[in-house]
Scaffold this active site. Structure first.
Site, PDB file in Angstrom:
ATOM      1  N   CYS A   1       3.223   1.684   2.863  1.00 30.86           N
ATOM      2  CA  CYS A   1       4.550   1.060   2.780  1.00 30.86           C
ATOM      3  C   CYS A   1       5.477   1.867   2.062  1.00 30.86           C
ATOM      4  O   CYS A   1       6.547   1.918   2.550  1.00 30.86           O
ATOM      5  CB  CYS A   1       4.330  -0.381   2.294  1.00 30.86           C
ATOM      6  SG  CYS A   1       2.898  -1.353   2.896  1.00 30.86           S
TER       7      CYS A   1
ATOM      8  N   CYS B   1      43.173 -20.426   2.447  1.00 26.13           N
ATOM      9  CA  CYS B   1      42.530 -20.306   1.292  1.00 26.13           C
ATOM     10  C   CYS B   1      40.894 -19.831   1.354  1.00 26.13           C
ATOM     11  O   CYS B   1      40.468 -19.155   0.792  1.00 26.13           O
ATOM     12  CB  CYS B   1      42.276 -21.756   0.465  1.00 26.13           C
ATOM     13  SG  CYS B   1      44.127 -22.687   0.465  1.00 26.13           S
TER      14      CYS B   1
ATOM     15  N   CYS C   1      43.401 -25.456   2.784  1.00 28.05           N
ATOM     16  CA  CYS C   1      43.180 -25.185   4.260  1.00 28.05           C
ATOM     17  C   CYS C   1      42.437 -23.839   4.568  1.00 28.05           C
ATOM     18  O   CYS C   1      41.975 -23.072   3.387  1.00 28.05           O
ATOM     19  CB  CYS C   1      44.745 -25.192   4.658  1.00 28.05           C
ATOM     20  SG  CYS C   1      45.511 -23.615   3.972  1.00 28.05           S
TER      21      CYS C   1
ATOM     22  N   ASP D   1       3.239 -21.926  20.000  1.00 28.72           N
ATOM     23  CA  ASP D   1       1.967 -21.641  19.486  1.00 28.72           C
ATOM     24  C   ASP D   1       1.156 -22.679  19.912  1.00 28.72           C
ATOM     25  O   ASP D   1       1.535 -23.703  19.843  1.00 28.72           O
ATOM     26  CB  ASP D   1       1.978 -21.337  18.098  1.00 28.72           C
ATOM     27  CG  ASP D   1       0.462 -20.865  17.589  1.00 28.72           C
ATOM     28  OD1 ASP D   1      -0.238 -20.234  18.154  1.00 28.72           O
ATOM     29  OD2 ASP D   1       0.136 -21.803  16.714  1.00 28.72           O
TER      30      ASP D   1
ATOM     31  N   ASP E   1       2.055 -16.547  12.904  1.00 25.97           N
ATOM     32  CA  ASP E   1       3.063 -16.602  13.746  1.00 25.97           C
ATOM     33  C   ASP E   1       4.353 -16.182  12.854  1.00 25.97           C
ATOM     34  O   ASP E   1       5.624 -16.313  13.715  1.00 25.97           O
ATOM     35  CB  ASP E   1       3.176 -18.187  13.720  1.00 25.97           C
ATOM     36  CG  ASP E   1       2.289 -18.800  14.693  1.00 25.97           C
ATOM     37  OD1 ASP E   1       1.828 -18.208  15.597  1.00 25.97           O
ATOM     38  OD2 ASP E   1       1.845 -19.888  14.401  1.00 25.97           O
TER      39      ASP E   1
ATOM     40  N   ASP F   1       3.128 -22.357  13.295  1.00 23.11           N
ATOM     41  CA  ASP F   1       2.798 -23.078  12.013  1.00 23.11           C
ATOM     42  C   ASP F   1       2.033 -21.836  11.108  1.00 23.11           C
ATOM     43  O   ASP F   1       2.163 -22.122   9.959  1.00 23.11           O
ATOM     44  CB  ASP F   1       1.849 -24.132  12.414  1.00 23.11           C
ATOM     45  CG  ASP F   1       0.558 -23.976  12.523  1.00 23.11           C
ATOM     46  OD1 ASP F   1       0.274 -23.083  13.577  1.00 23.11           O
ATOM     47  OD2 ASP F   1      -0.271 -24.616  12.339  1.00 23.11           O
TER      48      ASP F   1
ATOM     49  N   CYS G   1       0.680  -1.177   0.105  1.00 24.10           N
ATOM     50  CA  CYS G   1       0.062  -0.010  -0.145  1.00 24.10           C
ATOM     51  C   CYS G   1       0.914   1.232   0.066  1.00 24.10           C
ATOM     52  O   CYS G   1       2.171   1.120   0.088  1.00 24.10           O
ATOM     53  CB  CYS G   1      -0.911   0.008   1.141  1.00 24.10           C
ATOM     54  SG  CYS G   1      -0.106   0.385   2.714  1.00 24.10           S
TER      55      CYS G   1
END
Length: 815
Positions: free
Chosen positions: A16, A83, A80, A498, A705, A701, A13
């Site tokens: 934003c 590097c 190593c 949750d 959340d 989930d 919107c």
């Protein structure tokens, strides 16, 4: 002045747009910021002190992050930790590179950049400037390269062994058995044998061992010495000294005219042997990815024009109707349209019990059909299957760099220069204070210091453990989307869950049926429930579906109902068989003059447990109370108890009423219940928990959340949840079982313990053996380490680290 166009996520919107523009313009150096909502982009004009990364950070903090993209490259010839640092620094020097993480074990680098700023070639060129060759990783190509590398190392090793063994056996045999030395000296003159040793050693050094000089010397000249530099200098010094003794002995004192050709070629051969075993071990660290890739089906039978046609996996398309025979792999993600069968999903979820699939059920690519036949419609193909997404998550996590690695990075950045300085000091010390022949002792000690030092073990200590650990986690149904969650999980003080869909199933069911005085026998119960279900069939409320499922499970016949009226906020009113039927809350009963005292006992009992009551009256008489609740998952209580035994506080966050949430919390035994929390308040609740207890993890989930998953120190998303939640999380629990949290914690503990073991070994090895190589034991015990033993110890050091990391493949899940 610079101009950049950034892709911005999450704007929907004008508010934003204004927020993003204000945030950008508030930063020093930003002269212009124009945000386009339609194209979801921000055009920014800026100058110092602002940088592209600053702009990206601003967008992230504002809540509208700049889009990023990830490239993975195969990088050749890294050996190593030095590097690793060189490649990462070259990439991070590019403006717009967010992160560059080298995985020494897999010989890859994962580069995260702000989308649209870089081409693949520009990143490849940056890697080349650091002295290494890079190509874009392409799945199986990397595995083929690994096989080719191991095969090449094996052939080089065989050649080196063939050339080294004569030198080693004759020289060492002469030292151990004087009679053999005298016999061989009579057979082959000493000078002739030195020429032969020179020739054999030269072939080893310019042939199989050429890589040490080709890589090590240029690195030294660039001012960035690394592992190859140490080997090249050690073997080269032994060879050069021996060559002087062979061709110009007059340049050295008579007491110092000894050759060390066997040391030079044995050093190179032992290092090659170590690298060959290391390459084989590295290949085993990626077995989890290969296993996941191997889960996919190669082909499937697809309906086309009324016929079944066998098509390769690559040719499958969305909405294809696919037939799965008994025992076949499910080729792509889909929805069952006919048939019924049990499907083994253990390779994805870690759950050993097959799951029944019938019409409307979701099936996933890579799972195995049981004894029945299934027909399903493709909903996800190619890179969009859950299996492909899991593989990408695991690969991303395997390239992660944990906070614990920062100490290693600081040390390895200066390790090789310090070792070279120590070797120089060692040579000087022996020249000044060593016994005769001082030059011989100085050479042996200096070469041994160079050879025994092992930055490889330090560089491999963390990435190999992460690689094996995250791969094993994926096999157990736990996906670490962000590798650093491995370390963060070990610091968690409180685990917040949750409630709905996480600790509970997320679907209301009839849990209680209370028959009142008018209820009568079991037959009456079935008949009444069928009557209620017939009325609820006209309602769209989620509780109505729970009542219908309960009635269907009991098999009663639904009577005819008429004049069904929905009374918002109260319930339903209908007529059946000439009698009025009321279904709803106590207010509905009072409005229709039903005697409510008969309901009270059941209401009190259900209310104490947080169960939602549905009252039923027929013909004006109270007849039934149904209790409807979201059922707890079977493993929820066990999970809470197990977390508490680990010393982790458990909190439950719910939007339910205080009484309902408290009732569930008491059943589970959680430490803290936060009820009546709106979605926007979950993140704030986590901030409060963090202030009270310390680092907090959150398990959720749903879409609501996502802010909490992002706010938590570690966010764990239930895999059966929404895509938004999963994208916001650090860890995904594929099976949707809260008990998988325990598996994640177990793996976190195992990986961090393994990393610490590797680091302890790598650091202790160098701290103890470098002084020994320098001659620390000589004054007291007369012992001076042979360069050949030093080379063997160095090779074994890396192999030990890799072997220790591979033990993580045996970690089991929490049952």
């Amino acid at each position: 002045m610079q101009n950049v166009r950034l892709s911005v996520e999450g704007m929907n919107c004008a508010s934003c747009v204004g927020r993003v523009e204000r945030a950008l313009l508030a930063h020093g150096g930003v002269k212009m910021a124009q945000v386009n909502l339609a194209t979801q982009t921000a055009e920014v004009q800026f100058e110092a002190p602002a940088t592209i990364l600053d702009l990206s950070d601003i967008l992230t903090r504002t809540g509208y992050p700049a889009q990023i993209e990830t490239f993975t490259f195969n990088v050749s010839d890294m050996s190593c930790a030095s590097c690793v640092g060189r490649v990462e620094r070259a990439l991070m020097a590019l403006p717009g590179v967010v992160r560059a993480a080298v995985d020494l074990a897999a010989e890859t680098v994962q580069v995260v950049v702000i989308a649209g700023l870089f081409s693949e070639q520009k990143l490849i060129d940056a890697i080349k400037t650091s002295g290494y060759t890079a190509v874009l990783a392409e799945g199986d190509a990397r595995e083929a390269r690994k096989v080719d590398e191991a095969r090449h190392l094996k052939s080089q090793l065989i050649l080196a062994l063939a050339l080294t063994l004569p030198v080693f056996l004759i020289e060492m045999g002469g030292h151990l058995i004087p009679a053999f030395h005298h016999w061989f000296a009579m057979l082959v003159p000493v000078q002739i044998w030195r020429f032969v040793q020179f020739a054999l050693t030269l072939v080893v050094l310019i042939g199989p061992a050429r890589v040490f000089f080709v890589k090590g010397i240029p690195a030294l000249l660039r001012g960035g010495p690394e592992m190859n530099t140490l080997v090249a200098m050690g073997a080269g010094a032994a060879f050069a000294y021996s060559s002087v003794v062979t061709f110009a002995p007059a340049l050295l004192p008579a007491t110092a005219r000894f050759v060390y050709f066997e040391a030079a070629c044995v050093i190179a051969t032992l290092i090659l042997l170590g690298r060959y075993f290391e390459a084989r071990a590295k290949g085993r660290t990626g077995e989890a990815i290969r296993h996941l890739v191997g889960l996919g089906a190669k082909s499937a039978r697809v309906e086309q024009n009324g016929l079944l046609v066998e098509l390769p996996f690559e040719a499958l398309s969305l909405d294809d109707i696919i037939h799965a025979r008994p025992g076949e792999k499910i080729a792509v993600d889909g929805i069952v349209v006919s048939g019924e069968s049990y499907v083994d999903e253990s390779m994805m979820t870690g759950e050993p019990v097959p799951v029944v699939k019938s019409i409307g059920a979701v099936v996933r690519a890579g799972t195995i059909n049981g004894n029945g036949a299934l027909v399903y419609r493709a909903t996800g193909v190619g890179a969009n299957t859950q299996l492909a997404q899991i593989i990408r998550m695991v690969e991303a996590a395997q390239g992660a760099k944990l906070p614990i690695q920062s100490l290693v990075d600081k040390i390895t950045r200066v390790f090789v220069p310090v070792v070279m300085a120590l070797a120089f000091v060692t040579v000087c010390a022996w020249l000044f204070w060593g016994p005769e022949p001082v030059l011989q002792y100085a050479l042996v000690a200096g070469v041994c210091v160079l050879i025994i030092a092992c930055p490889c073990a330090m560089g491999l200590a963390t990435p190999t453990s992460i690689m094996v650990g995250t791969g094993r986690a994926a096999e157990l149904g736990v996906l670490f989307r962000k590798g650093d969650a491995l370390q963060a999980l070990g610091d968690v003080a409180v685990m917040a869950f949750d409630k709905t869909g996480t600790l509970t199933v997320g679907r209301p069911e009839v849990s209680d049926i209370v028959m009142l005085a008018k209820g009568g026998s079991d037959g009456d119960e079935v008949d009444l429930l069928s009557l209620v279900a017939a009325v609820e069939a006209e309602s769209e409320h989620p509780l109505a579906r729970a009542i219908e499922r309960a009635a269907d499970a009991r098999g009663g016949a639904r009577p005819e109902v008429k004049e069904v009226t929905s009374l918002t906020g109260f319930g339903l009113k209908a007529t059946s068989g000439g009698r009025s039927v009321l279904i709803g809350n106590i207010a509905l009963m009072e409005q229709n003059s039903v005697e409510t005292s008969a309901f009270q006992e059941a209401l009190d009992a259900l209310g104490a447990r947080g169960v939602t009551p549905v009252l039923v009256a027929v013909g004006g008489e109270p007849v039934m109370v149904l209790g409807i609740s979201d059922q707890l998952r079977p493993s929820s209580k066990r999970t809470v108890q197990a977390l508490q035994r680990r010393g982790i506080k458990v909190a439950m966050i719910s939007g339910d009423t205080q009484s309902a949430a408290k009732a569930v919390g008491q059943i589970l035994g959680v430490d803290t219940v936060l009820a009546g929390i709106l979605p926007a308040g979950k993140a704030e609740a986590l901030v409060a928990l963090r202030g009270t207890y310390g680092p907090v993890a959150f398990v959720g989930d749903g879409i609501n959340d996502a802010p909490a998953l992002a706010e938590a120190d570690v966010g764990l998303a239930v895999g059966t949840g929404t895509d938004v939640a999963i994208e916001s999380a650090d860890v995904v629990l594929v099976a949707g079982d809260p008990q998988a949290v325990l598996t994640a914690l177990k793996l976190s503990d195992a990986v961090m313990r393994n990393i610490k073991q590797n680091l302890f070994w790598a650091f202790s090895y160098n701290v103890i053996l470098i002084p020994v190589a320098a001659g620390a034991l000589y004054p007291g015990f007369g012992l001076l380490l042979s360069p050949m033993l030093g080379a063997g110890a160095m090779a074994l050091s890396s192999i030990f680290v890799l072997a220790n990391a591979l033990r993580l493949r045996r970690v089991s899940g929490v049952a």
